[in-house]
Design a protein around this motif. Structure first.
Motif, PDB file in Angstrom:
ATOM      1  N   GLU A  42       0.898  -1.322  -0.199  1.00  0.00           N
ATOM      2  CA  GLU A  42       0.325   0.115   0.169  1.00  0.00           C
ATOM      3  C   GLU A  42       0.681   1.311  -0.077  1.00  0.00           C
ATOM      4  O   GLU A  42       1.948   1.790   0.479  1.00  0.00           O
ATOM      5  N   LEU A  78       3.121   2.491  -2.522  1.00  0.00           N
ATOM      6  CA  LEU A  78       4.177   2.162  -2.915  1.00  0.00           C
ATOM      7  C   LEU A  78       2.967   2.550  -4.978  1.00  0.00           C
ATOM      8  O   LEU A  78       2.488   2.712  -4.936  1.00  0.00           O
ATOM      9  N   SER A  79       4.320   2.518  -5.337  1.00  0.00           N
ATOM     10  CA  SER A  79       4.603   2.957  -6.898  1.00  0.00           C
ATOM     11  C   SER A  79       4.045   2.008  -7.926  1.00  0.00           C
ATOM     12  O   SER A  79       4.542   0.630  -6.652  1.00  0.00           O
ATOM     13  N   THR A  80       3.621   1.552  -9.205  1.00  0.00           N
ATOM     14  CA  THR A  80       3.504   0.646  -9.695  1.00  0.00           C
ATOM     15  C   THR A  80       4.812   0.173  -9.939  1.00  0.00           C
ATOM     16  O   THR A  80       4.987  -0.844  -9.869  1.00  0.00           O
ATOM     17  N   PRO A  81       6.191   0.329  -9.931  1.00  0.00           N
ATOM     18  CA  PRO A  81       7.518  -0.171 -10.377  1.00  0.00           C
ATOM     19  C   PRO A  81       7.835  -0.549  -8.607  1.00  0.00           C
ATOM     20  O   PRO A  81       8.188  -1.731  -9.225  1.00  0.00           O
ATOM     21  N   GLU A  82       7.511  -0.092  -7.973  1.00  0.00           N
ATOM     22  CA  GLU A  82       8.188  -0.015  -6.574  1.00  0.00           C
ATOM     23  C   GLU A  82       6.815  -1.409  -5.977  1.00  0.00           C
ATOM     24  O   GLU A  82       8.025  -2.214  -5.936  1.00  0.00           O
TER      25      GLU A  82
END
Length: 114
Positions: A37, A39-43
């Motif tokens: 929760e 986090l960015s999509t890449p993360e």
């Protein structure tokens, strides 16, 4: 055992040492979902894939992630590979249940009554 088109050694989930590793590593992978929760999509991709890479490395040995995934870090590929593995474990569980059911207490009792 074939995962993502790559043949790996068969893993006997009913070997105590393997079962302990499997349970431990599956809990780690499952616990990653709680950390996503915010986090960015890449993360999210990096976090989940890294957990799955570690899962396979712990069960099959270091470098297994590179055999299965190469240098790609793709969430769909990682999740599908994990799903393939879980399906094969489920097959092993069904086999052991089939054998166990032959010798269940109820079945043995019914046979003895004949």
């Amino acid at each position: 055992m074939i995962i993502n088109g790559v043949e790996l050694q068969d893993l006997d989930i009913y070997d105590l040492e393997v079962a302990e590793k499997f349970d431990k590593e599956l809990k780690v992978v499952a616990g990653v979902g709680e950390k996503l929760e915010g986090l960015s999509t890449p993360e999210v991709i990096r976090t989940q894939c890294t957990a799955i890479f570690n899962f396979f490395n712990e069960l099959f040995g270091e470098g297994t992630d590179k055999k299965i995934f190469g240098d790609k870090v793709n969430l769909v590929t990682c999740l599908k590979a994990l799903d393939e593995f879980i399906a094969q474990v489920r097959d092993q569980k069904e086999q052991i249940e089939e054998i166990s059911n032959k010798y269940s207490i109820n079945r043995v009792a019914r046979r003895n009554k004949k």
